[in-house]
Write a protein that holds these residues in place. Structure first.
Motif, PDB file in Angstrom:
ATOM      1  N   LEU A 196       0.810  -1.214   0.000  1.00  0.00           N
ATOM      2  CA  LEU A 196       0.000   0.000   0.000  1.00  0.00           C
ATOM      3  C   LEU A 196       0.848   1.271   0.000  1.00  0.00           C
ATOM      4  CD1 LEU A 196      -2.387  -1.901   0.268  1.00  0.00           C
ATOM      5  CD2 LEU A 196      -3.392  -0.290   1.879  1.00  0.00           C
ATOM      6  N   TYR A 197       2.167   1.103   0.112  1.00  0.00           N
ATOM      7  CA  TYR A 197       3.098   2.208  -0.114  1.00  0.00           C
ATOM      8  C   TYR A 197       3.773   2.076  -1.481  1.00  0.00           C
ATOM      9  CZ  TYR A 197       2.593   3.557   4.775  1.00  0.00           C
ATOM     10  OH  TYR A 197       2.077   3.985   5.981  1.00  0.00           O
ATOM     11  N   TRP A 198       4.090   0.819  -1.874  1.00  0.00           N
ATOM     12  CA  TRP A 198       4.803   0.635  -3.138  1.00  0.00           C
ATOM     13  C   TRP A 198       3.913   0.910  -4.350  1.00  0.00           C
ATOM     14  CZ3 TRP A 198       9.430   0.591  -5.044  1.00  0.00           C
ATOM     15  CH2 TRP A 198       9.590   0.190  -6.381  1.00  0.00           C
ATOM     16  N   LEU A 199       2.750   0.290  -4.403  1.00  0.00           N
ATOM     17  CA  LEU A 199       1.924   0.376  -5.604  1.00  0.00           C
ATOM     18  C   LEU A 199       1.515   1.808  -5.938  1.00  0.00           C
ATOM     19  CD1 LEU A 199      -0.261  -2.813  -5.079  1.00  0.00           C
ATOM     20  CD2 LEU A 199       1.596  -2.515  -6.734  1.00  0.00           C
ATOM     21  N   PRO A 200       1.045   2.610  -4.977  1.00  0.00           N
ATOM     22  CA  PRO A 200       0.691   4.006  -5.306  1.00  0.00           C
ATOM     23  C   PRO A 200       1.875   4.967  -5.196  1.00  0.00           C
ATOM     24  CG  PRO A 200      -0.064   3.487  -3.098  1.00  0.00           C
ATOM     25  CD  PRO A 200       0.578   2.234  -3.630  1.00  0.00           C
ATOM     26  N   ASN A 201       3.075   4.429  -4.876  1.00  0.00           N
ATOM     27  CA  ASN A 201       4.299   5.245  -4.785  1.00  0.00           C
ATOM     28  C   ASN A 201       4.133   6.379  -3.776  1.00  0.00           C
ATOM     29  OD1 ASN A 201       6.869   6.197  -5.274  1.00  0.00           O
ATOM     30  ND2 ASN A 201       6.375   7.146  -7.246  1.00  0.00           N
ATOM     31  N   THR A 202       3.820   6.011  -2.534  1.00  0.00           N
ATOM     32  CA  THR A 202       3.547   7.016  -1.507  1.00  0.00           C
ATOM     33  C   THR A 202       4.640   7.098  -0.439  1.00  0.00           C
ATOM     34  OG1 THR A 202       2.199   5.396  -0.307  1.00  0.00           O
ATOM     35  CG2 THR A 202       1.049   6.892  -1.802  1.00  0.00           C
ATOM     36  N   GLY A 203       5.821   6.556  -0.728  1.00  0.00           N
ATOM     37  CA  GLY A 203       6.895   6.667   0.251  1.00  0.00           C
ATOM     38  C   GLY A 203       7.195   8.100   0.628  1.00  0.00           C
ATOM     39  N   ALA A 204       7.385   8.960  -0.376  1.00  0.00           N
ATOM     40  CA  ALA A 204       7.711  10.365  -0.114  1.00  0.00           C
ATOM     41  C   ALA A 204       6.507  11.139   0.398  1.00  0.00           C
ATOM     42  CB  ALA A 204       8.256  11.016  -1.385  1.00  0.00           C
ATOM     43  N   SER A 205       5.339  10.950  -0.217  1.00  0.00           N
ATOM     44  CA  SER A 205       4.164  11.736   0.170  1.00  0.00           C
ATOM     45  C   SER A 205       3.710  11.409   1.590  1.00  0.00           C
ATOM     46  CB  SER A 205       3.024  11.518  -0.819  1.00  0.00           C
ATOM     47  OG  SER A 205       2.679  10.153  -0.933  1.00  0.00           O
ATOM     48  N   SER A 206       3.851  10.156   2.010  1.00  0.00           N
ATOM     49  CA  SER A 206       3.485   9.810   3.388  1.00  0.00           C
ATOM     50  C   SER A 206       4.505  10.362   4.375  1.00  0.00           C
ATOM     51  CB  SER A 206       3.355   8.292   3.548  1.00  0.00           C
ATOM     52  OG  SER A 206       4.587   7.638   3.297  1.00  0.00           O
ATOM     53  N   ALA A 207       5.778  10.337   3.993  1.00  0.00           N
ATOM     54  CA  ALA A 207       6.824  10.868   4.873  1.00  0.00           C
ATOM     55  C   ALA A 207       6.632  12.354   5.128  1.00  0.00           C
ATOM     56  CB  ALA A 207       8.199  10.616   4.262  1.00  0.00           C
ATOM     57  N   ARG A 208       6.066  13.058   4.153  1.00  0.00           N
ATOM     58  CA  ARG A 208       5.925  14.517   4.304  1.00  0.00           C
ATOM     59  C   ARG A 208       4.940  14.909   5.390  1.00  0.00           C
ATOM     60  NH1 ARG A 208       7.137  14.797  -1.414  1.00  0.00           N
ATOM     61  NH2 ARG A 208       4.950  14.462  -2.005  1.00  0.00           N
ATOM     62  N   LEU A 209       4.088  13.979   5.852  1.00  0.00           N
ATOM     63  CA  LEU A 209       3.197  14.322   6.962  1.00  0.00           C
ATOM     64  C   LEU A 209       4.007  14.700   8.200  1.00  0.00           C
ATOM     65  CD1 LEU A 209       0.442  14.611   8.269  1.00  0.00           C
ATOM     66  CD2 LEU A 209       0.389  12.132   8.615  1.00  0.00           C
ATOM     67  N   TYR A 210       5.158  14.075   8.382  1.00  0.00           N
ATOM     68  CA  TYR A 210       6.029  14.428   9.510  1.00  0.00           C
ATOM     69  C   TYR A 210       6.532  15.860   9.341  1.00  0.00           C
ATOM     70  CZ  TYR A 210       6.115   9.509  10.877  1.00  0.00           C
ATOM     71  OH  TYR A 210       5.757   8.251  11.300  1.00  0.00           O
ATOM     72  N   TRP A 211       6.975  16.204   8.147  1.00  0.00           N
ATOM     73  CA  TRP A 211       7.463  17.560   7.884  1.00  0.00           C
ATOM     74  C   TRP A 211       6.339  18.577   8.081  1.00  0.00           C
ATOM     75  CZ3 TRP A 211       6.345  21.593   4.633  1.00  0.00           C
ATOM     76  CH2 TRP A 211       7.347  22.559   4.454  1.00  0.00           C
ATOM     77  N   GLU A 212       5.154  18.262   7.554  1.00  0.00           N
ATOM     78  CA  GLU A 212       4.013  19.173   7.699  1.00  0.00           C
ATOM     79  C   GLU A 212       3.689  19.411   9.171  1.00  0.00           C
ATOM     80  OE1 GLU A 212       2.438  20.951   5.615  1.00  0.00           O
ATOM     81  OE2 GLU A 212       2.762  20.091   3.623  1.00  0.00           O
ATOM     82  N   THR A 213       3.738  18.362   9.960  1.00  0.00           N
ATOM     83  CA  THR A 213       3.401  18.496  11.380  1.00  0.00           C
ATOM     84  C   THR A 213       4.421  19.347  12.109  1.00  0.00           C
ATOM     85  OG1 THR A 213       2.282  16.356  11.333  1.00  0.00           O
ATOM     86  CG2 THR A 213       2.914  17.217  13.495  1.00  0.00           C
ATOM     87  N   MET A 214       5.697  19.173  11.781  1.00  0.00           N
ATOM     88  CA  MET A 214       6.720  19.983  12.426  1.00  0.00           C
ATOM     89  C   MET A 214       6.569  21.458  12.063  1.00  0.00           C
ATOM     90  SD  MET A 214       8.305  17.952  14.377  1.00  0.00           S
ATOM     91  CE  MET A 214       6.761  17.028  14.493  1.00  0.00           C
ATOM     92  N   GLN A 215       6.176  21.732  10.829  1.00  0.00           N
ATOM     93  CA  GLN A 215       5.937  23.128  10.450  1.00  0.00           C
ATOM     94  C   GLN A 215       4.779  23.707  11.248  1.00  0.00           C
ATOM     95  OE1 GLN A 215       8.331  24.308   8.260  1.00  0.00           O
ATOM     96  NE2 GLN A 215       8.972  22.172   8.558  1.00  0.00           N
ATOM     97  N   ALA A 216       3.715  22.916  11.388  1.00  0.00           N
ATOM     98  CA  ALA A 216       2.535  23.397  12.112  1.00  0.00           C
ATOM     99  C   ALA A 216       2.835  23.601  13.591  1.00  0.00           C
ATOM    100  CB  ALA A 216       1.386  22.405  11.941  1.00  0.00           C
ATOM    101  N   MET A 217       3.696  22.755  14.164  1.00  0.00           N
ATOM    102  CA  MET A 217       3.990  22.849  15.590  1.00  0.00           C
ATOM    103  C   MET A 217       4.773  24.107  15.941  1.00  0.00           C
ATOM    104  SD  MET A 217       4.699  18.912  16.807  1.00  0.00           S
ATOM    105  CE  MET A 217       5.039  19.456  18.497  1.00  0.00           C
ATOM    106  N   ARG A 218       5.362  24.736  14.966  1.00  0.00           N
ATOM    107  CA  ARG A 218       6.033  26.009  15.226  1.00  0.00           C
ATOM    108  C   ARG A 218       5.039  27.075  15.662  1.00  0.00           C
ATOM    109  NH1 ARG A 218      10.171  26.387   9.994  1.00  0.00           N
ATOM    110  NH2 ARG A 218      11.442  24.562  10.541  1.00  0.00           N
TER     111      ARG A 218
END
Length: 384
Positions: free
Chosen positions: A292-314
């Motif tokens: 469910l990560y390989w077939l839709p190629n969501t490795g990078a897009s799912s990882a970005r939720l961590y980056w988005e959250t850190m930006q919001a926590m500022r």
């Protein structure tokens, strides 16, 4: 913006599966670890065994058929296509329940609890414990759309999930989650939308205060020690994805073995497995999740939720005031980040259930489905 809900039928092209097989066959393996345990990360022999199974015995079509049989849908919310499972109970007065997964999980985290939760009578339970289940894929995960601009943080996801429940016509409902699902569910609880009866959490993203740390009981100190061990030994993935998600994203998109190792590490490190991951999770279940990560190629897009959250926590984290919405909490011992009842009571004004289990970890619904089901039923029963 269309509010139409579309049925979704999953049918991965054979060419995509053939490409995967070719990539697996051409895997270039690293040297073996120089220690006798998993302290350096996933062990070479275990990943080789997983890839061997992936190539020679694993059948994606079984998972695909199962997902199609549950009932999959898409709908556009806030400009993004959201994929979700909608599994209605045969009991007409079942409680609607929104369940949200985390990383590196997926809607498949709940596969073993869907039947008993929606149709308890067929599984030896009581009709009064039935739920209608709504299980969305987080933005950038699974078969949901991938955000093409910044801003899809936990707060925005919570708003989207509230809209989803409204769009489905549910006037009174509950929410459940762990990991990122716990963060989204907690945020929904603070928003307290009309109709929200309460929430259930199996992970809480709160940090004890300095005073709580100083006054910790021996039991609470053990929780603090586990959290510190997680930060020092197991959180490398978090720090990479929170700061440079695109850097790791190239490898996750190009190498199935690399993606498998990145995901397997979490199943290894934060589950209650006593060093034997495959005794807790069926190998095919791990591979299903990886797919469910390989077939839709969501490795990078799912990882970005961590980056988005850190930006919001500022701009601030969770509210300081106790949550007013009724909350039920289940703490599984293998979860590395836990709160005691005493700490939880300060953060939830209406703590209707709190229990510490004797087994189970971060992937509670996968590791201990029977315990998870019992906790969910017990925690939400008085809110019906």
């Amino acid at each position: 913006m269309s509010t139409t809900i579309h049925p979704f039928h999953l049918a991965i092209p054979e060419a995509d599966l053939a490409d995967l097989q070719s990539r697996l066959a051409l895997t270039r393996w690293p040297d073996a670890e120089t220690v006798a345990d998993a302290s350096q990360g996933p062990q070479l022999a275990r990943l080789r065994a997983l890839v061997t199974r992936w190539r020679d015995g694993y059948d994606w079509r079984k998972c695909e058929t199962m997902l199609n049989g549950l009932g999959q849908y898409h709908t556009d919310i806030d400009g993004l296509d959201i994929h979700f499972l909608h599994v209605r109970s045969p009991e007409h007065d079942a409680m609607p329940l929104l369940m949200t997964h985390g990383w590196p999980g997926s809607v498949l985290e709940f596969r073993d609890v869907i039947g008993p939760l929606t149709d308890p009578v067929a599984h030896g339970g009581q009709a009064g414990d039935a739920f209608h289940l709504v299980i969305p894929s987080l933005p950038g995960f699974g078969f949901s759309g991938k955000p093409v601009a910044t801003g899809w943080n936990v707060n925005r996801i919570a708003d989207a999930w509230i809209e989803l429940m409204t769009r489905l016509g549910y006037q009174r409902w509950a929410a459940q989650g762990g990991d990122w699902g716990g963060a989204v569910t907690t945020t929904i609880g603070y928003k307290a939308p009309a109709g929200l009866a309460g929430i259930h959490l199996n992970m809480l993203m709160f940090q004890p205060t300095a005073q709580e740390r100083a006054e910790a009981t021996p039991h609470e100190q053990a929780m603090l020690d586990d959290a510190q061990r997680y930060d020092q030994q197991f959180s490398g993935y978090f720090k990479v994805q929170a700061t440079r998600p695109q850097s790791v994203g190239f490898g996750l998109a190009d190498s199935p073995a690399g993606l498998a190792a990145w995901i397997y590490a979490l199943f290894q490190d934060v589950s209650d497995n006593d060093g034997k991951v495959e005794t807790v999770f069926a190998l095919d279940a791990i591979i299903d999740d990886i797919m469910l990560y390989w077939l839709p190629n969501t490795g990078a897009s799912s990882a970005r939720l961590y980056w988005e959250t850190m930006q919001a926590m500022r701009h601030g984290g969770m509210p300081a005031a106790p949550m007013a919405v009724p909350a039920a909490i289940s703490m599984f011992p293998g979860e590395q980040v836990r709160l005691s009842r005493r700490w939880a009571e300060k953060r939830f004004a209406r703590l209707v259930h709190f229990n510490e289990l004797d087994r189970g970890g971060h992937f509670a619904a996968m590791e201990q489905p029977a315990l998870f089901i019992d906790e969910l039923r017990t925690g939400l029963r008085q809110l019906r």
